[in-house]
Design an enzyme around this catalytic site. Structure first.
Site, PDB file in Angstrom:
ATOM      1  N   GLU A 186      11.271  -6.272  -9.252  1.00  0.00           N
ATOM      2  CA  GLU A 186      10.481  -5.100  -9.643  1.00  0.00           C
ATOM      3  C   GLU A 186      11.359  -4.176 -10.487  1.00  0.00           C
ATOM      4  O   GLU A 186      12.145  -3.400  -9.928  1.00  0.00           O
ATOM      5  CB  GLU A 186       9.995  -4.334  -8.408  1.00  0.00           C
ATOM      6  CG  GLU A 186       9.077  -5.139  -7.518  1.00  0.00           C
ATOM      7  CD  GLU A 186       8.207  -4.229  -6.655  1.00  0.00           C
ATOM      8  OE1 GLU A 186       6.988  -4.290  -6.796  1.00  0.00           O
ATOM      9  OE2 GLU A 186       8.748  -3.439  -5.861  1.00  0.00           O
ATOM     10  N   GLY A 188       1.292  -2.665  -6.289  1.00  0.00           N
ATOM     11  CA  GLY A 188       1.182  -1.365  -5.633  1.00  0.00           C
ATOM     12  C   GLY A 188      -0.224  -0.809  -5.809  1.00  0.00           C
ATOM     13  O   GLY A 188      -1.175  -1.211  -5.131  1.00  0.00           O
ATOM     14  N   GLY A 189      -0.365   0.123  -6.738  1.00  0.00           N
ATOM     15  CA  GLY A 189      -1.611   0.866  -6.922  1.00  0.00           C
ATOM     16  C   GLY A 189      -2.868  -0.002  -6.967  1.00  0.00           C
ATOM     17  O   GLY A 189      -3.877   0.330  -6.330  1.00  0.00           O
ATOM     18  N   TRP A 208       0.814  -1.227   0.000  1.00  0.00           N
ATOM     19  CA  TRP A 208       0.000   0.000   0.000  1.00  0.00           C
ATOM     20  C   TRP A 208       0.843   1.271   0.000  1.00  0.00           C
ATOM     21  O   TRP A 208       0.295   2.365  -0.106  1.00  0.00           O
ATOM     22  CB  TRP A 208      -0.932   0.004   1.225  1.00  0.00           C
ATOM     23  CG  TRP A 208      -2.152  -0.859   1.055  1.00  0.00           C
ATOM     24  CD1 TRP A 208      -2.469  -1.643  -0.011  1.00  0.00           C
ATOM     25  CD2 TRP A 208      -3.229  -1.001   1.993  1.00  0.00           C
ATOM     26  NE1 TRP A 208      -3.680  -2.265   0.202  1.00  0.00           N
ATOM     27  CE2 TRP A 208      -4.166  -1.891   1.433  1.00  0.00           C
ATOM     28  CE3 TRP A 208      -3.483  -0.467   3.259  1.00  0.00           C
ATOM     29  CZ2 TRP A 208      -5.354  -2.244   2.081  1.00  0.00           C
ATOM     30  CZ3 TRP A 208      -4.649  -0.835   3.911  1.00  0.00           C
ATOM     31  CH2 TRP A 208      -5.574  -1.709   3.321  1.00  0.00           C
ATOM     32  N   GLY A 229       4.630   2.023 -11.017  1.00  0.00           N
ATOM     33  CA  GLY A 229       3.778   3.212 -11.018  1.00  0.00           C
ATOM     34  C   GLY A 229       3.740   3.935 -12.355  1.00  0.00           C
ATOM     35  O   GLY A 229       3.251   5.058 -12.446  1.00  0.00           O
TER      36      GLY A 229
HETATM   37  P1  13P Z   1       2.677  -0.390  -8.875  1.00  0.00           P
HETATM   38  O1  13P Z   1       1.925  -1.695  -8.938  1.00  0.00           O
HETATM   39  O2  13P Z   1       1.841   0.769  -8.411  1.00  0.00           O
HETATM   40  O3  13P Z   1       3.437  -0.130 -10.142  1.00  0.00           O
HETATM   41  O4  13P Z   1       3.791  -0.574  -7.711  1.00  0.00           O
HETATM   42  C1  13P Z   1       4.627  -1.669  -7.757  1.00  0.00           C
HETATM   43  C2  13P Z   1       5.388  -1.718  -6.497  1.00  0.00           C
HETATM   44  O5  13P Z   1       6.302  -0.947  -6.280  1.00  0.00           O
HETATM   45  C3  13P Z   1       4.987  -2.713  -5.492  1.00  0.00           C
HETATM   46  O6  13P Z   1       5.940  -2.813  -4.483  1.00  0.00           O
END
Ligand code: 13P
Length: 251
Positions: free
Chosen positions: A167, A234-235, A10, A173
């Site tokens: 990642e 993430g999002g 989150w 993001g």
């Molecule tokens: P997003 O899914 O928002 O691109 O973020 C990925 C992330 O950094 C999860 O740790």
């Protein structure tokens, strides 16, 4: 076989009320899930409340970071034992945002990893290259250095509980997901590095998650890859329906 793990990070989002509303909506949606692990890593101040709200459900709670000492005069820091006592079972370590904004290095990742294991938390060690590094053809070198530095001093016996999250920084993001083939290529190679470090048996047990703009539309093809064992989201983990869609990936 490796049990898939779908983890939500989150980051620094939601109020306490919003976290509670999420749990009220999310927990009944996923109460039937047994064949995959579900994890939410909220801001640390909500860990206890969320752990209580998710008790008796398949949803586990994790921290986003952990300090490397067990206790002491370290103002503002939180130990693995403290997180565990509040209901956390996992912790992220070395997320790229911590590397980028808070001076995290492979050496501090390693100290946090050892502390997490000591304190009974399952660590999720994050690695990944920047766009500049990928374009310079350095992806494998960068990830290799992060893995060897971050996992220093770990033996085969402890290795199989450790989770790795790949990642690529350029996919976080940004809406740019690595293609399933690009992700699989790095995941397979990560497993080769892990095999070299810990042997084939331990490496074949270790889960490697993909993270970076994972959405309901992209998860199925990612999870169809043989070395992708889950996702760090993430999002799309902030919304109960979209996170549920992701964890109900097919394949
Ligand atoms: P997003 O899914 O928002 O691109 O973020 C990925 C992330 O950094 C999860 O740790």
């Amino acid at each position: 076989m490796r049990k898939p793990l779908i983890a939500g990070n989150w980051k620094m989002f939601k109020s306490l009320d919003e976290a509670g509303s999420f749990a009220e909506d999310f927990v009944p949606r996923v109460s039937d899930v047994t064949d995959r692990d579900i994890l939410i890593c909220p801001p640390v101040v909500y860990i206890q409340a969320l752990a209580q709200a998710c008790e008796g459900s398949p949803v586990m709670i994790g921290a986003q970071n952990v300090f490397w000492e067990d206790q002491g005069a370290y103002t503002g820091e939180i130990s693995a034992g403290m997180l565990k006592s509040c209901g956390a079972d996992y912790t992220l370590i070395g997320h790229s945002e911590r590397r980028q904004y808070f001076g995290e290095t492979d050496e501090t990742v390693n100290k946090r990893l050892l502390a997490a294991l000591r304190g009974g938390l399952i660590p999720i060690v994050c690695v990944g290259e920047t766009l500049e590094e990928r374009e310079a053809g350095k992806t494998f070198d960068v990830v290799d250095t992060q893995l060897r530095g971050g996992l220093a001093g770990i033996g085969a016996a402890e290795a199989d509980t450790i989770v790795i999250a790949y990642e690529p920084v350029w996919a976080i993001g940004t809406g740019k997901t690595a293609t399933p083939q690009m992700a699989q290529e790095v995941h397979a190679w990560i497993r080769t590095v892990l095999t070299g470090l810990f042997g084939a048996a331990a490496a074949s047990e270790m889960r490697i998650l993909y993270g970076g703009s994972v959405k309901g539309e992209t998860i199925d093809a990612l999870m169809a890859q043989s070395d992708i064992d889950g996702a760090l989201v993430g999002g799309a983990s902030l919304d109960a329906a979209s996170f549920e869609r992701i964890l109900r990936f097919k394949g």
